[in-house]
Motif scaffolding. Structure first.
Motif, short mmCIF file in Angstrom:
data_model
loop_
_atom_site.label_atom_id
_atom_site.label_comp_id
_atom_site.label_asym_id
_atom_site.label_seq_id
_atom_site.Cartn_x
_atom_site.Cartn_y
_atom_site.Cartn_z
N UNK A 1 0.85 -1.10 0.14
CA UNK A 1 0.01 0.05 0.14
C UNK A 1 0.98 1.38 0.07
N UNK A 2 1.88 1.12 0.73
CA UNK A 2 2.75 2.37 0.78
C UNK A 2 3.49 2.61 -0.54
N UNK A 3 4.03 1.56 -1.18
CA UNK A 3 4.73 1.52 -2.24
C UNK A 3 3.64 2.44 -3.46
N UNK A 4 2.35 1.71 -3.38
CA UNK A 4 1.66 2.17 -4.44
C UNK A 4 1.04 3.47 -4.18
N UNK A 5 0.98 4.07 -3.01
CA UNK A 5 0.64 5.59 -2.76
C UNK A 5 1.68 6.36 -2.99
N UNK A 6 3.12 5.78 -3.24
CA UNK A 6 4.19 6.44 -3.65
C UNK A 6 3.79 7.04 -5.23
N UNK A 7 3.27 6.30 -5.67
CA UNK A 7 2.80 6.49 -7.07
C UNK A 7 1.67 7.26 -7.44
N UNK A 8 0.39 7.07 -6.65
CA UNK A 8 -0.58 7.47 -6.72
C UNK A 8 -1.50 7.80 -5.46
N UNK A 9 -2.52 8.61 -5.36
CA UNK A 9 -3.36 8.76 -4.27
C UNK A 9 -4.51 7.69 -4.28
N UNK A 10 -4.37 6.85 -3.17
CA UNK A 10 -5.49 5.59 -3.19
C UNK A 10 -5.89 5.99 -1.58
#
Lengths: 191, 191
Positions: free
Chosen positions: A7-16
């Motif tokens: 989750x942390x890695x994905x939110x480094x890319x986009x806002x979720x």
């Protein structure tokens, strides 16, 4: 060892948002794999994108002379898949093997497709991850044509400093496209 | 010769309404370039994505031994850029040269960014184009490691059948990573 959080890695890319994630993460699977286990085999269709929470994966293939070549190492906090096979749902050019006991997250083809349409920024996430895969392959081509063995060695050391202590050296030599003797020499010079 | 239309090519990827295109295409530039002209130089930041309406471009670089290598040909209806340099706005690893008199469309960095946020399917377009670039580089790596010169020759013939009549053969030999003598032999066998 701390587990890396997808989750942390994905939110480094986009806002979720947390609400979105609560829904979306239901589709996420956890896979515990043992050292040496082959989790994907060249020739089969790749149906998962793996995220390395803990451990180390090796992506490899058989070249035109029948030799096994180590193409890439996926360490904690990074993704591993045969992305072309995954996106096109065609037979894969690469195999994936665990080099340590690993804890992985696995995203299915359906989960990725669902993300494109249902996450507010799903298409943006898809774009950024495709761009990262493109950068990775672009780096590989630059390494083949324009970098010396020493430069490739230094890049790997910078990317995964612990790798020389973690895995058999012949995988590293294969990855760097040099002989084991050449690798020993580079390591001696590096002391 | 019929000019290839960029709107048609983009709508093969995503749905763009005529109203959207009327607005968006205002940012598109047309560039007429002469045979042999270098339109982008390795080391400079690449600020444009080119679309080939007519003609043929060559993407090339200097390898670690100081030799020029032809990496890719962009023919009618395809895109050409140093996409890593373009996306990251860093110095480019590749140069781009016209091999024929060309008519190009040029999309600026600002136009692409504007598309991500303002076209309904802008992010999806960005994802699909990034994926295509990734597939292109993935093909190159497969060609280097797992294809024979004959297989590479046949792939090029399939991709751009007219290329052998259109440009000096040494560019083709460089692209295929073989000597000019070897290329002549493959062509003779092919008759």
């Amino acid at each position: 060892m701390i587990l890396v959080d997808i989750y942390k890695t994905l939110t480094d890319h986009i806002d979720i948002s947390e609400t979105e994630w609560k829904d979306y993460s239901q589709m996420l699977r956890t896979r515990i794999v043992r050292k040496k286990e082959i989790i994907h085999m060249q020739g089969n269709i790749c149906r998962e994108v793996f995220f390395v929470r803990k451990g180390l994966l090796r992506i490899f293939f058989i070249d035109c002379d029948g030799n096994e070549k180590t193409f890439h190492f996926a360490h904690e906090g990074t993704f591993a898949t045969d992305y072309e096979s995954f996106l096109k749902q065609i037979p894969a050019s690469y195999s994936i093997q665990a080099l340590e006991n690993c804890e992985l997250n696995s995203m299915s083809y359906e989960m990725i497709q669902y993300g494109y349409t249902n996450l507010r920024n799903g298409e943006k996430l898809g774009r950024l991850l495709a761009e990262e895969y493109f950068f990775l392959f672009s780096d590989k081509i630059r390494a083949i044509y324009t970098l010396t063995p020493l430069e490739r060695y230094n890049n790997l050391k910078k990317e995964i400093p612990s790798i020389f202590q973690r895995i058999p050296q012949h995988y590293i030599a294969s990855f760097l496209n040099i002989s084991s003797v050449h690798l020993s020499r580079l390591k001696k010079q590096d002391r």
